[in-house]
Design an enzyme around this catalytic site. Structure first.
Site, PDB file in Angstrom:
ATOM      1  N   LYS A   1       0.845  -1.203   0.000  1.00 20.40           N
ATOM      2  CA  LYS A   1       0.000   0.000   0.000  1.00 20.40           C
ATOM      3  C   LYS A   1       0.873   1.242   0.000  1.00 20.40           C
ATOM      4  O   LYS A   1       1.879   1.298   0.718  1.00 20.40           O
ATOM      5  CB  LYS A   1      -0.902  -0.016   1.235  1.00 20.40           C
TER       6      LYS A   1
ATOM      7  N   SER B   1      -9.641   2.003   3.314  1.00 18.10           N
ATOM      8  CA  SER B   1      -8.802   2.779   2.421  1.00 18.10           C
ATOM      9  C   SER B   1      -7.795   1.934   1.634  1.00 18.10           C
ATOM     10  O   SER B   1      -7.269   2.381   0.633  1.00 18.10           O
ATOM     11  CB  SER B   1      -8.027   3.832   3.211  1.00 18.10           C
TER      12      SER B   1
ATOM     13  N   SER C   1      -9.707  -0.240   7.517  1.00 25.02           N
ATOM     14  CA  SER C   1      -9.172  -0.083   6.161  1.00 25.02           C
ATOM     15  C   SER C   1      -8.534  -1.329   5.564  1.00 25.02           C
ATOM     16  O   SER C   1      -8.162  -1.327   4.387  1.00 25.02           O
ATOM     17  CB  SER C   1      -8.147   1.053   6.133  1.00 25.02           C
TER      18      SER C   1
END
Lengths: 99, 474
Positions: B76, B151, B175
């Site tokens: 990420k 997210s 997330s």
């Protein structure tokens, strides 16, 4: 209303955000809705509750200390490599003190 | 790519394929498929091939190539990678090249992992739909007109799409688990402090976690095994010993006490509720003792969470000021104007909203009413779990009240978007390990995840429940 446009402008100043007039209107509406929901917390009597600021586990007071030995740090060139403006090995910012 | 960590290891050691061949194939496939989902922001071909060649050399020399040997992994883009652009999904950092690696990244590469690239996410990990990325939304590989969740939307999507075998996400209020649920993959939020946060761009430091995504529970357990453990670069990382997670996965959870929180079943979409009930039925068939429990402060958790996380975010994001790492506004005049213009141009709407909210709840006159109050409510949420774990070994329930929604469907109502985090923020507030494991699909074909939660540092119990469930549901 939980929050006024005037308060939103004051908070934007504290937060170093330059909001446009349109953003102020929208932000006031959004924050008002969210703060309205947050009022729900007042249903709870927390007078006898200790605040929780961190997830804590049992550990020795010194558990997070490391040996005090010299170690390599970032080089000056690496440290300023991402600066928007730099010069002479420094970060450059607009002038803050007039002669 | 249908590889697992074990299948890659077997193929490599049998010399059926080289790590370099796997890496080349993975990069080619991921780059070709990326326009469908926008899941990757940056590819790292040179770094990937160098890591793969190092694995091949070790195998040729008869050395142990490491527990993640040759496994293609996506990271990420809020987790820093030395020399590899790390944007946090923000215009602020569109040119940021970190001078160091996150501890989790170092440990993965030392274990033989092959870093393919960086994945798209909501700006500074703030969002539940991945629509807050400055580089465009990610599309859900299962249904391209829908969001992948957020997210860590990109990290969930690459697993569902088969463009990585493992990925790393970050979880502050759900997330990792929510996008895992939306994309039909496994996602794990470990105990707070289990994985070092060094190199994870700070959003809300008392709530932030790094955790794995994978197709199988076993692979997530293996990846956590590599990352977990004390790191002197993060003073909040825990020194508790790391058990052998995979050794405990025998599929036998007979006699385990599983708690079902009554509060987690109000307002679920019908299909979601049915799938979670069916999952509970499967756990019962596996010999678990199912008990209804109460987590009475659940309804207060979202309000509590959004006060604490925005307060911490407003402090953490103060560093994005146009001086050290970020872009700078060209309209700048005085120093103060430079800060303000830079932040106005660099941050998207959701970041500004959270910075504003956090500044407000910390400001003079409101601190006690909001921030201090929220810290006390946080203690009550944590106490709910402590009491529950005195009676049960694990807790199961839904991850999200509904499956993946359509792009654009919820962007105009931030309060409603926040409220959908109700079943995930509680675990982060308490700091306990929790994960999402696929529990089937709705009539429309949308994945639904089962959330499994356990007590602090009891990842083994959490993995055992999820693994046993996975064996009977796939």
């Amino acid at each position: 209303m939980k929050i006024s446009e005037q308060e939103v402008r004051r908070v934007a100043e504290l937060a170093n955000l330059a909001l446009t007039e349109d953003e102020v209107v929208r932000m006031t509406r959004d924050l008002d809705g969210i703060l309205g929901h947050m009022d729900k917390l007042n249903e709870l009597d927390t007078s006898a509750v200790e605040p929780m600021s961190q997830v804590l586990y049992d550990a020795e007071e010194t558990a997070t200390l490391r040996a005090d030995v010299e170690r390599k740090t970032l080089s000056n060139a690496d440290a300023i490599a991402n600066a928007a403006v730099s010069g002479q090995g420094y970060f450059k910012v607009p002038r803050v003190i007039e002669k | 790519m249908n590889h697992t960590i074990d299948s890659i290891r077997t193929d490599l050691l049998a010399k059926k394929v080289s790590a370099e061949e796997i890496a080349r194939e993975a990069l080619k496939f991921a780059e070709a498929e990326n326009s469908k989902t926008n899941a990757y922001l940056t590819f790292a071909p040179e770094r990937a091939l160098a890591a793969a060649q190092a694995v091949d050399r070790k195998i040729a020399a008869g050395e142990d190539p490491g527990p993640l040997a040759g496994v293609p992994i996506a990271i990420k883009d809020v987790i820093v990678t030395r020399g590899l652009r790390t944007t946090c999904g923000s215009r602020m950092l569109e040119n940021y090249i970190p001078p160091y690696d996150a501890t989790a990244v170092i440990r993965i590469e030392q274990a033989g992992g092959v870093l393919l690239g960086k994945t798209n996410c909501d700006e500074f990990a703030m969002g539940s739909s991945n629509e807050n990325s400055a580089f465009g939304p990610v599309r859900n590989p299962v249904a391209l007109d829908r969001v992948p969740g957020g997210s860590s939307g990109g990290s969930a999507a690459v697993i569902a799409q088969g463009t990585a075998v493992l990925s790393l996400g970050s979880d502050t209020g759900g997330s990792i688990r929510q996008p895992a649920s939306f994309c039909g993959v496994t996602g794990v939020t470990p105990t707070y402090g289990r994985v070092s946060r060094y190199g994870l761009t700070a959003f809300a430091s008392s709530l932030d976690h790094i955790g794995p995504f994978s197709r199988t529970v076993r692979d997530s357990a293996r990846l956590l095994q590599v990352m977990a453990g004390r790191d002197e670069m993060d003073s909040t990382s825990a020194s508790a010993p790391v058990p052998d997670y995979v050794a405990a996965l025998d599929g036998n959870i007979r006699g385990m006490k599983i708690g079902i929180p009554k509060e987690y079943f109000d307002g679920l979409a019908i299909d979601t509720g049915d799938l979670i009930q069916a999952a509970i039925g499967k756990l019962q068939k596996l010999g678990c003792e199912i008990r209804e429990i109460r987590l009475p402060h659940t309804a207060y958790a979202v309000g509590c969470y959004y006060i604490i996380c925005t307060a911490e975010a407003s402090s953490n994001l103060a560093r994005d000021d146009g001086v050290r790492y970020t872009t700078r506004s060209s309209a700048a005049g005085t120093l103060q104007e430079m800060y303000r213009q830079t932040r106005d141009e660099g941050f998207g709407a959701e970041c500004k909203r959270r910075i504003m909210l956090g500044t407000y709840v910390l400001s003079s006159g409101y601190y006690d009413a909001y921030y201090l109050k929220a810290q006390k409510v946080r203690a009550l949420v944590a106490q709910d779990y402590a009491q529950a774990f005195a009676q049960v070994d694990a807790i199961v329930g839904p991850v999200s009240p509904f499956p993946a929604f359509k792009l654009g469907e919820k962007v105009d109502d931030p309060t409603a978007m926040y409220l959908s985090d109700i079943y995930t923020v509680t675990g982060d507030l308490a700091g306990i390990p929790c994960m999402s494991v696929p529990a089937g699909k709705t009539a429309e074909g949308l994945p639904v995840g089962l959330q499994v939660l356990a007590n602090h540092f009891n990842e083994t119990t959490m993995f055992r429940v999820a693994d046993a469930f996975e064996r009977v549901s796939s």
